[in-house]
Design a protein around this motif. Structure first.
Motif, PDB file in Angstrom:
ATOM      1  N   HIS A 329     -15.128  -4.976  -9.244  1.00 31.55           N
ATOM      2  CA  HIS A 329     -14.786  -3.903  -9.984  1.00 31.55           C
ATOM      3  C   HIS A 329     -13.808  -2.725  -9.344  1.00 31.55           C
ATOM      4  CE1 HIS A 329     -18.247  -2.245  -7.935  1.00 31.55           C
ATOM      5  NE2 HIS A 329     -17.562  -1.017  -8.222  1.00 31.55           N
ATOM      6  N   VAL A 330     -13.860  -3.004  -8.120  1.00 32.52           N
ATOM      7  CA  VAL A 330     -12.924  -2.088  -7.316  1.00 32.52           C
ATOM      8  C   VAL A 330     -11.480  -2.658  -7.170  1.00 32.52           C
ATOM      9  CG1 VAL A 330     -12.495  -0.936  -5.369  1.00 32.52           C
ATOM     10  CG2 VAL A 330     -15.047  -1.104  -6.176  1.00 32.52           C
ATOM     11  N   MET A 331     -10.588  -1.925  -7.547  1.00 32.44           N
ATOM     12  CA  MET A 331      -9.179  -2.408  -7.339  1.00 32.44           C
ATOM     13  C   MET A 331      -8.368  -1.899  -6.161  1.00 32.44           C
ATOM     14  SD  MET A 331      -8.632  -4.172 -10.110  1.00 32.44           S
ATOM     15  CE  MET A 331      -6.928  -4.586 -10.235  1.00 32.44           C
ATOM     16  N   LEU A 332      -7.571  -2.850  -5.551  1.00 36.13           N
ATOM     17  CA  LEU A 332      -6.905  -2.872  -4.404  1.00 36.13           C
ATOM     18  C   LEU A 332      -5.373  -2.441  -4.629  1.00 36.13           C
ATOM     19  CD1 LEU A 332      -6.611  -2.651  -1.326  1.00 36.13           C
ATOM     20  CD2 LEU A 332      -6.347  -5.053  -1.667  1.00 36.13           C
ATOM     21  N   LYS A 333      -4.726  -1.640  -3.918  1.00 42.89           N
ATOM     22  CA  LYS A 333      -3.284  -1.174  -4.235  1.00 42.89           C
ATOM     23  C   LYS A 333      -2.507  -1.148  -2.660  1.00 42.89           C
ATOM     24  CE  LYS A 333      -0.111   2.282  -6.395  1.00 42.89           C
ATOM     25  NZ  LYS A 333      -0.089   3.766  -6.114  1.00 42.89           N
ATOM     26  N   LEU A 334      -1.633  -1.747  -2.720  1.00 50.21           N
ATOM     27  CA  LEU A 334      -0.779  -1.863  -1.570  1.00 50.21           C
ATOM     28  C   LEU A 334       0.377  -0.729  -1.790  1.00 50.21           C
ATOM     29  CD1 LEU A 334      -0.090  -2.924   1.266  1.00 50.21           C
ATOM     30  CD2 LEU A 334       1.212  -4.805   0.172  1.00 50.21           C
ATOM     31  N   GLY A 335       0.757  -0.147  -0.705  1.00 52.72           N
ATOM     32  CA  GLY A 335       1.623   1.130  -0.766  1.00 52.72           C
ATOM     33  C   GLY A 335       3.040   0.608  -0.422  1.00 52.72           C
ATOM     34  N   MET A 336       4.054   1.536   0.277  1.00 50.01           N
ATOM     35  CA  MET A 336       5.496   1.194   0.210  1.00 50.01           C
ATOM     36  C   MET A 336       5.580   0.287   1.472  1.00 50.01           C
ATOM     37  SD  MET A 336       8.326   3.986   1.214  1.00 50.01           S
ATOM     38  CE  MET A 336       7.989   4.134   2.990  1.00 50.01           C
ATOM     39  N   THR A 337       6.490  -0.565   1.314  1.00 49.04           N
ATOM     40  CA  THR A 337       6.875  -1.501   2.410  1.00 49.04           C
ATOM     41  C   THR A 337       8.759  -1.629   2.411  1.00 49.04           C
ATOM     42  OG1 THR A 337       6.949  -3.714   3.427  1.00 49.04           O
ATOM     43  CG2 THR A 337       6.977  -3.441   1.030  1.00 49.04           C
ATOM     44  N   ASN A 338       9.108  -1.612   3.733  1.00 53.57           N
ATOM     45  CA  ASN A 338      10.344  -1.941   3.810  1.00 53.57           C
ATOM     46  C   ASN A 338      10.644  -3.493   3.998  1.00 53.57           C
ATOM     47  OD1 ASN A 338      11.532   0.743   3.685  1.00 53.57           O
ATOM     48  ND2 ASN A 338      10.642   0.884   5.530  1.00 53.57           N
ATOM     49  N   PRO A 339      11.989  -4.015   3.441  1.00 54.14           N
ATOM     50  CA  PRO A 339      11.991  -5.315   3.274  1.00 54.14           C
ATOM     51  C   PRO A 339      11.749  -6.331   4.740  1.00 54.14           C
ATOM     52  CG  PRO A 339      13.664  -4.254   2.080  1.00 54.14           C
ATOM     53  CD  PRO A 339      12.984  -3.331   2.872  1.00 54.14           C
ATOM     54  N   PRO A 340      12.325  -5.776   5.866  1.00 53.05           N
ATOM     55  CA  PRO A 340      12.527  -6.722   7.085  1.00 53.05           C
ATOM     56  C   PRO A 340      11.304  -7.339   7.335  1.00 53.05           C
ATOM     57  CG  PRO A 340      13.671  -4.681   7.341  1.00 53.05           C
ATOM     58  CD  PRO A 340      12.735  -4.336   6.186  1.00 53.05           C
ATOM     59  N   TYR A 341      10.104  -6.541   7.488  1.00 56.00           N
ATOM     60  CA  TYR A 341       8.870  -7.301   7.786  1.00 56.00           C
ATOM     61  C   TYR A 341       7.927  -8.026   6.958  1.00 56.00           C
ATOM     62  CZ  TYR A 341      10.332  -4.642  11.943  1.00 56.00           C
ATOM     63  OH  TYR A 341      11.058  -4.410  12.933  1.00 56.00           O
ATOM     64  N   MET A 342       8.055  -7.637   5.713  1.00 56.57           N
ATOM     65  CA  MET A 342       7.407  -8.251   4.359  1.00 56.57           C
ATOM     66  C   MET A 342       7.866  -9.570   4.387  1.00 56.57           C
ATOM     67  SD  MET A 342       4.610  -7.981   2.713  1.00 56.57           S
ATOM     68  CE  MET A 342       4.250  -5.904   2.529  1.00 56.57           C
ATOM     69  N   ALA A 344       8.586 -11.757   5.963  1.00 51.67           N
ATOM     70  CA  ALA A 344       7.766 -13.178   6.611  1.00 51.67           C
ATOM     71  C   ALA A 344       6.323 -13.428   5.813  1.00 51.67           C
ATOM     72  CB  ALA A 344       7.474 -12.649   8.027  1.00 51.67           C
ATOM     73  N   HIS A 345       5.984 -12.493   5.096  1.00 56.21           N
ATOM     74  CA  HIS A 345       4.626 -12.640   4.416  1.00 56.21           C
ATOM     75  C   HIS A 345       4.715 -13.029   2.872  1.00 56.21           C
ATOM     76  CE1 HIS A 345       3.050 -11.730   8.308  1.00 56.21           C
ATOM     77  NE2 HIS A 345       3.844 -10.661   8.166  1.00 56.21           N
ATOM     78  N   ILE A 346       5.764 -13.285   2.263  1.00 58.61           N
ATOM     79  CA  ILE A 346       5.874 -13.299   0.709  1.00 58.61           C
ATOM     80  C   ILE A 346       5.017 -14.352   0.093  1.00 58.61           C
ATOM     81  CG2 ILE A 346       7.463 -14.389  -1.033  1.00 58.61           C
ATOM     82  CD1 ILE A 346       9.626 -13.610   0.617  1.00 58.61           C
ATOM     83  N   ASP A 347       4.343 -15.645   0.621  1.00 57.77           N
ATOM     84  CA  ASP A 347       3.588 -16.495   0.014  1.00 57.77           C
ATOM     85  C   ASP A 347       2.201 -15.711   0.113  1.00 57.77           C
ATOM     86  OD1 ASP A 347       5.507 -18.124  -0.803  1.00 57.77           O
ATOM     87  OD2 ASP A 347       5.340 -19.603   0.903  1.00 57.77           O
ATOM     88  N   ALA A 348       1.780 -15.369   1.330  1.00 62.06           N
ATOM     89  CA  ALA A 348       0.592 -14.817   1.773  1.00 62.06           C
ATOM     90  C   ALA A 348       0.358 -13.536   0.735  1.00 62.06           C
ATOM     91  CB  ALA A 348       0.114 -14.478   2.867  1.00 62.06           C
TER      92      ALA A 348
END
Length: 538
Positions: A329-342, A344-348
């Motif tokens: 019942h607890v929702m998780l939200k991810l904040g701001m990211t810049n493109p370069p390092y993210m 590498a983790h698109i699929d995950a």
């Protein structure tokens, strides 16, 4: 009492003198006890007060910085377990109302004064303010909504844009000129030492020193000017006390600083290079917040995609651990990211975003759609990189909310560059678009570039705004029935506010029982900014 008998005649005693003497003795006793507690906690043996003189002594010389009061690498004391309070605006004030109903004679006693806290900037800054309020409240201070009614102001500042910095500095000056004790905290004093020194009579608290806010407030109320701006390698503990602005939302900074070197950005001058909290510390904080009744966990940082690079971890690993541990019942939200390092983790990351208890939301600032401008900004990615990230995530999470930022009128931006950015916005029709005119920040590389004419910058930002307002954002949701998670109240409009899994804002008729819970809602109409709905079941 023997001391009083020697100095005050019992037959001809004077009540005001007697009360003043009594309060003086109590204050000395309290100071002695505080000194003993600080010794127990291995706090610096030389107190702040002993290193400071009243502000009048600084009239003809530069106010000294009170720095390095603890040995490098020394551990800071633990301030105890987390504490939850209601929203600042009403419930926090109600919780401390009895405390605030003190007589004027008692207002000089330590811990009895009223504090006004003002926060500018990002989610990380908001989390910092919540930590500082928790420490202040645990020490006995109470809060007020009006700075005019406060004994001391704590202004947590933002240095990203000129207007936000100017607003914080103007508030500080106005309060100081009205005789208030003032503490300027956050990124502005940390990034701009010259400005900090120019604000006479104002205490300074750096971003890595927020756990010492009680000391600084106490000294400021006594008329001292304190400056704690040196950068410490260890960040404030995530176990500090907290007063949440929204009792249903826990904002957790997962790291501080970044690995970028953007030519226009002042934030790194304040936050420094990347410094990540351990996965264990973040997970512990999240579970503690859940035990206290929050229904949403927000992970924030200057660049969430870079998380863990400095400690041998990564954002994908952290997201999986936190999502696995949270109740359904607890929702998780991810904040701001810049493109370069993210990248590498698109699929995950896409795998985590598809989970039922994770909002399909990501904030990815592009700043410009022109590669030439991105190079001048030293953004370390291209337009193609940005599109690869967005397209890669949306191919696996079709309803993913992507918000972005653009800067209009950067010195290297020509009309063709501007139109290229316009084309990018037309392509993706971002539901959230933060549009900023370029503001040169002092001591940044971009500040040395020749600025574009003001009317050009204004015309481009106006054109970008008109483009954003021209397309529909949520109309495709009208007529659907979706689950909505509620966490806010719009008192002025009499509405309860929530979000769908794809983070569309939904408003329904006010029902406080919905707060902290989810419900099935029929979405019957849409505006640019939100969807109107009606609850039809749990």
């Amino acid at each position: 009492m023997e001391l009083l008998r020697r100095n005050v005649s019992i037959r001809n005693w004077n009540l005001p003198i007697f009360c003043s003497a009594t309060f003086g003795i109590l204050y000395l006793i309290r100071s002695h006890l505080l000194h003993r507690l600080l010794t127990i906690f291995e706090w610096p043996q030389k107190s702040v007060a002993n290193q400071l003189e009243p502000q009048e002594a600084f009239e003809d010389q530069e106010a000294p910085d009170v720095e390095d009061l603890e040995a490098p690498g020394a551990e800071r004391p633990s301030w105890g377990a987390t504490e939850v309070k209601k929203k600042w605006s009403k419930a926090v004030l109600e919780a401390t109302r009895d405390q605030s109903q003190v007589s004027q004679d008692d207002r000089h006693l330590p811990g009895r004064q009223r504090i006004f806290v003002k926060t500018y900037g990002c989610a990380h800054n908001n989390s910092d303010s919540e930590f500082m309020m928790g420490l202040l409240q645990s020490y006995g201070y109470c809060f007020t909504e009006s700075w005019q009614e406060a004994d001391c102001l704590v202004v947590n500042s933002c240095t990203v844009k000129g207007p936000s910095q100017d607003s914080s500095v103007n508030l500080v000056k106005a309060a100081r000129d009205h005789g208030k004790a003032v503490v300027l905290a956050g990124c502005v004093p940390t990034a701009d030492g010259g400005l900090a020194k120019s604000l006479e009579g104002v205490s300074m608290l750096g971003v890595s020193q927020l756990d010492r806010v009680v000391e600084v407030v106490e000294q400021s109320l006594q008329g001292h000017q304190v400056s704690l701006l040196n950068h410490r390698s260890s960040m404030p503990s995530l176990d500090l006390l907290k007063v949440r602005k929204n009792q249903y939302v826990e904002i957790i900074p997962i790291s501080g600083g970044c690995l970028g070197n953007c030519s226009y950005c002042k934030t790194k001058h304040a936050r420094g290079s990347l410094s990540s909290y351990s996965e264990g510390a973040i997970l512990s904080r999240a579970l503690q917040a859940v035990a206290e009744g929050v229904s949403e966990i927000w992970l924030t940082s200057e660049d969430t995609g870079a998380y863990g690079i400095d400690i041998g971890s990564n954002i994908a690993s952290l997201l999986h651990r936190v999502a696995d541990a949270l109740p359904s019942h607890v929702m998780l939200k991810l904040g701001m990211t810049n493109p370069p390092y993210m990248l590498a983790h698109i699929d995950a990351v896409a795998e985590v975003l598809r989970r039922p208890n994770v909002f399909e939301y990501l904030h990815v600032p592009v700043q410009s759609g022109s590669d030439a401008v991105l190079r001048a900004m030293v953004r370390e990615y291209t337009r193609a990189d940005f599109e690869r990230l967005v397209d890669g995530l949306r191919s696996q999470v079709p309803d993913l909310f992507i918000g972005t930022d653009v800067i209009c009128g950067f010195p290297a931006e020509g009309e063709e560059d501007h139109q290229t950015t316009m084309d990018l916005v037309k392509k993706y029709c971002f539901p959230m678009l933060n549009i900023s005119q370029f503001y040169p920040r002092p001591n940044t590389a971009a500040a040395r570039l020749k600025r574009l004419p003001g009317q050009v910058v204004k015309a481009r930002s106006t054109e970008m705004t008109q483009l954003f307002e021209s397309y529909k954002t949520w109309d495709h949701l009208a007529g659907q029935t979706m689950r909505v998670w509620f966490s806010e109240t719009d008192e002025r409009r009499g509405q309860t506010v929530g979000h769908t899994k794809g983070y569309a804002k939904v408003v329904v008729k006010r029902d406080d029982k919905l707060l902290g819970n989810s419900a099935m809602v029929h979405l019957h109409s849409a505006t640019k900014w939100h969807v109107d709905g009606m609850v039809i079941g749990s």
